[in-house]
Write a protein that holds these residues in place. Structure first.
Motif, PDB file in Angstrom:
ATOM      1  N   ALA A 107     -10.970  -5.990  26.571  1.00 51.84           N
ATOM      2  CA  ALA A 107     -12.574  -4.818  26.495  1.00 51.84           C
ATOM      3  C   ALA A 107     -12.856  -5.085  28.032  1.00 51.84           C
ATOM      4  O   ALA A 107     -12.534  -5.112  29.510  1.00 51.84           O
ATOM      5  CB  ALA A 107     -13.599  -5.552  26.135  1.00 51.84           C
ATOM      6  N   GLN A 108     -13.402  -3.626  28.458  1.00 50.25           N
ATOM      7  CA  GLN A 108     -13.720  -3.115  29.842  1.00 50.25           C
ATOM      8  C   GLN A 108     -15.118  -3.728  30.113  1.00 50.25           C
ATOM      9  O   GLN A 108     -16.154  -3.030  29.252  1.00 50.25           O
ATOM     10  CB  GLN A 108     -13.431  -2.007  30.009  1.00 50.25           C
ATOM     11  N   VAL A 109     -15.287  -4.616  30.825  1.00 47.86           N
ATOM     12  CA  VAL A 109     -16.832  -5.031  31.036  1.00 47.86           C
ATOM     13  C   VAL A 109     -16.901  -4.299  32.523  1.00 47.86           C
ATOM     14  O   VAL A 109     -16.252  -4.709  33.866  1.00 47.86           O
ATOM     15  CB  VAL A 109     -16.940  -6.530  31.113  1.00 47.86           C
ATOM     16  N   ILE A 110     -18.590  -3.907  32.863  1.00 53.38           N
ATOM     17  CA  ILE A 110     -19.487  -3.633  33.724  1.00 53.38           C
ATOM     18  C   ILE A 110     -20.544  -4.660  34.171  1.00 53.38           C
ATOM     19  O   ILE A 110     -21.140  -4.369  33.550  1.00 53.38           O
ATOM     20  CB  ILE A 110     -19.413  -2.510  34.066  1.00 53.38           C
ATOM     21  N   ASP A 168     -30.382 -11.119  33.452  1.00 55.32           N
ATOM     22  CA  ASP A 168     -31.520 -10.854  33.749  1.00 55.32           C
ATOM     23  C   ASP A 168     -31.089  -9.297  35.000  1.00 55.32           C
ATOM     24  O   ASP A 168     -31.882  -8.726  35.204  1.00 55.32           O
ATOM     25  CB  ASP A 168     -32.664 -11.629  35.123  1.00 55.32           C
ATOM     26  N   GLU A 169     -30.014  -9.326  34.888  1.00 57.52           N
ATOM     27  CA  GLU A 169     -28.935  -7.488  35.308  1.00 57.52           C
ATOM     28  C   GLU A 169     -28.156  -6.756  33.743  1.00 57.52           C
ATOM     29  O   GLU A 169     -28.061  -7.702  32.724  1.00 57.52           O
ATOM     30  CB  GLU A 169     -28.525  -7.646  35.954  1.00 57.52           C
ATOM     31  N   PRO A 170     -27.847  -5.804  33.604  1.00 59.66           N
ATOM     32  CA  PRO A 170     -27.482  -4.928  32.822  1.00 59.66           C
ATOM     33  C   PRO A 170     -26.521  -5.665  32.965  1.00 59.66           C
ATOM     34  O   PRO A 170     -25.631  -5.436  33.473  1.00 59.66           O
ATOM     35  CB  PRO A 170     -27.866  -3.364  33.384  1.00 59.66           C
ATOM     36  N   PHE A 171     -25.947  -5.052  31.888  1.00 55.24           N
ATOM     37  CA  PHE A 171     -23.928  -4.632  31.495  1.00 55.24           C
ATOM     38  C   PHE A 171     -23.580  -4.003  30.170  1.00 55.24           C
ATOM     39  O   PHE A 171     -24.457  -3.473  29.564  1.00 55.24           O
ATOM     40  CB  PHE A 171     -23.527  -6.632  30.713  1.00 55.24           C
ATOM     41  N   ASP A 186     -19.725  -9.803  14.789  1.00 52.45           N
ATOM     42  CA  ASP A 186     -18.941  -9.261  13.987  1.00 52.45           C
ATOM     43  C   ASP A 186     -19.048  -7.857  13.727  1.00 52.45           C
ATOM     44  O   ASP A 186     -20.300  -8.044  12.604  1.00 52.45           O
ATOM     45  CB  ASP A 186     -17.990  -9.886  13.028  1.00 52.45           C
ATOM     46  N   GLY A 187     -18.799  -6.596  14.236  1.00 55.66           N
ATOM     47  CA  GLY A 187     -18.932  -5.163  13.438  1.00 55.66           C
ATOM     48  C   GLY A 187     -18.463  -3.641  13.880  1.00 55.66           C
ATOM     49  O   GLY A 187     -17.777  -4.317  14.827  1.00 55.66           O
ATOM     50  N   THR A 188     -18.889  -2.939  13.450  1.00 49.21           N
ATOM     51  CA  THR A 188     -18.161  -1.914  13.280  1.00 49.21           C
ATOM     52  C   THR A 188     -18.917  -0.779  14.803  1.00 49.21           C
ATOM     53  O   THR A 188     -19.493  -0.073  14.088  1.00 49.21           O
ATOM     54  CB  THR A 188     -17.675  -0.752  12.345  1.00 49.21           C
ATOM     55  N   PHE A 189     -18.733  -2.055  15.997  1.00 45.00           N
ATOM     56  CA  PHE A 189     -18.779  -0.702  17.057  1.00 45.00           C
ATOM     57  C   PHE A 189     -18.107  -1.284  18.513  1.00 45.00           C
ATOM     58  O   PHE A 189     -17.504  -1.882  17.881  1.00 45.00           O
ATOM     59  CB  PHE A 189     -21.082  -1.639  16.840  1.00 45.00           C
ATOM     60  N   THR A 190     -18.463   0.387  19.524  1.00 45.11           N
ATOM     61  CA  THR A 190     -17.281  -0.269  20.046  1.00 45.11           C
ATOM     62  C   THR A 190     -17.890  -0.335  21.451  1.00 45.11           C
ATOM     63  O   THR A 190     -16.947  -0.780  22.534  1.00 45.11           O
ATOM     64  CB  THR A 190     -17.339   1.912  20.256  1.00 45.11           C
ATOM     65  N   THR A 191     -19.315  -0.319  21.513  1.00 45.11           N
ATOM     66  CA  THR A 191     -19.481  -0.386  23.038  1.00 45.11           C
ATOM     67  C   THR A 191     -20.827  -1.690  22.573  1.00 45.11           C
ATOM     68  O   THR A 191     -21.958  -1.897  21.757  1.00 45.11           O
ATOM     69  CB  THR A 191     -20.223   0.464  23.754  1.00 45.11           C
ATOM     70  N   VAL A 192     -20.989  -2.763  23.565  1.00 42.15           N
ATOM     71  CA  VAL A 192     -22.290  -3.280  23.521  1.00 42.15           C
ATOM     72  C   VAL A 192     -22.712  -2.938  25.284  1.00 42.15           C
ATOM     73  O   VAL A 192     -21.856  -3.277  26.045  1.00 42.15           O
ATOM     74  CB  VAL A 192     -21.955  -5.045  22.972  1.00 42.15           C
ATOM     75  N   ARG A 193     -24.193  -3.463  25.164  1.00 38.15           N
ATOM     76  CA  ARG A 193     -24.740  -2.801  26.738  1.00 38.15           C
ATOM     77  C   ARG A 193     -25.869  -3.436  26.731  1.00 38.15           C
ATOM     78  O   ARG A 193     -26.545  -3.552  25.724  1.00 38.15           O
ATOM     79  CB  ARG A 193     -24.205  -1.354  27.151  1.00 38.15           C
ATOM     80  N   ARG A 194     -26.593  -3.868  27.328  1.00 37.96           N
ATOM     81  CA  ARG A 194     -27.565  -4.089  28.264  1.00 37.96           C
ATOM     82  C   ARG A 194     -29.154  -3.372  29.068  1.00 37.96           C
ATOM     83  O   ARG A 194     -28.074  -3.124  29.848  1.00 37.96           O
ATOM     84  CB  ARG A 194     -27.539  -5.840  28.120  1.00 37.96           C
TER      85      ARG A 194
END
Length: 320
Positions: free
Chosen positions: A97-100, A119-122, A65-73
């Motif tokens: 959310a838009q996820v790739i 084992d893959e980026p997102f 839970d936090g004030t951030f806009t994106t999460v990425r690996r």
């Protein structure tokens, strides 16, 4: 099976840091905490974040839970961690959310879930300044053995409801009551795998085994955990317990009988044990205050129950 619990929050950072320093310090700690991904802070609000996780062998339950806009690996994390698990994540925020992931871009609505491969980026972003999500990491070998063509479900929105939502609800409840994991870590890990496999479409004998081993057992544990959390409420009833668990009252009573006692017997036992503990160190507290604090609203009834259960009056039990 080892159980490891972790907590990370911006409240743990040194005082006097400006917002950029807070984020950089948190990001460095987050890499050691998880190294699952990276966060981009919201530019328009002070940076705040809180995370907790429970690791049961290779199974992990987590909440953020936090004030951030994106999460990425990033590819860097994929290479460094060599993580061969699936991540089932639920959007518990208020915005889609838009996820790739795996070359697909899709929308993840509030309450919906996605199965990711670590084992893959997102990448995930929703344009809001506050994000919340719950996730469960499970070994790939386990899910592939239980669900045929599970990789076809990776990188697409999975609607809320059914066994998948129950798995995430169960995870949230365990993260709030982590002591339960110490007593039943191996069973919890197995139940989560069963629930997720059912929600993802396990078939035939595997589905029947998961149904027997996972669904009913998780519901029974959930009912017991809710009862143990709320038994001191004076008006708590089997009906309220059923509503909190999202089940029928009849089904809840069946689960409680399977666990060894009726709702009334278990509720009374929990209240009496708490009262006995309070009386042992109550000092000058009045008997009536102890009774009411434990959920009893009739002092005479409390005295009778206490004497019948422990063989002495509450007054005689004080300090013992």
């Amino acid at each position: 099976m080892p159980v490891i619990k972790k907590i990370l929050s911006t409240d743990m950072l040194p005082q006097g840091l400006d917002d950029r320093q807070r984020f950089l310090s948190f990001a460095e700690l987050f890499e050691h905490f998880s190294n699952t991904g990276e966060l981009d802070p919201a530019p328009d609000v002070p940076f705040r974040a809180a995370m907790n996780s429970i690791h049961i062998g290779t199974t992990m339950l987590g909440r953020c839970d936090g004030t951030f806009t994106t999460v990425r690996r990033e590819r860097r994390q994929v290479i460094e961690t060599n993580d061969d698990r699936y991540c089932l994540a639920r959007n518990t925020g208020s915005r889609a959310a838009q996820v790739i992931h795996r070359g697909r871009e899709f929308t993840l609505r509030p309450g919906a879930m996605v199965l990711l491969k670590l084992d893959e980026p997102f990448f995930s972003a929703d344009g809001a300044s506050h994000k919340r999500f719950t996730n469960v990491h499970l070994p790939m070998a386990t899910l592939r053995a239980l669900v045929a063509d599970v990789d076809d479900l990776v990188g697409r929105e999975l609607e809320s409801g059914g066994a998948l939502s129950l798995a995430m609800d169960y995870s949230d409840l365990l993260l709030q009551n982590s002591a339960a994991v110490d007593e039943a870590g191996i069973a919890i890990s197995a139940h989560l795998a069963d629930l997720v496999s059912l929600g993802l479409g396990a078939r035939g004998d595997l589905a029947q085994a998961a149904q027997r081993g996972g669904l009913r057992s998780v519901r029974r544990k959930t009912v017991l955990m809710i009862l143990e959390k709320r038994f001191t409420e004076p008006d708590f009833s089997a009906q309220k317990l059923a509503a909190a668990a999202g089940l029928s009252e009849r089904y809840v009573n069946e689960l409680l009988y399977e666990a060894g006692a009726s709702f009334t017997a278990r509720l009374t036992e929990l209240r009496l044990r708490k009262a006995a503990g309070l009386l042992a160190r109550a000092g000058e507290h009045r008997i009536s205050d102890v009774a009411f604090d434990c959920g009893f609203n009739d002092l005479s009834y409390f005295n009778r129950c206490f004497r019948r259960r422990f063989g002495l009056t509450p007054s005689a039990a004080r300090g013992k």
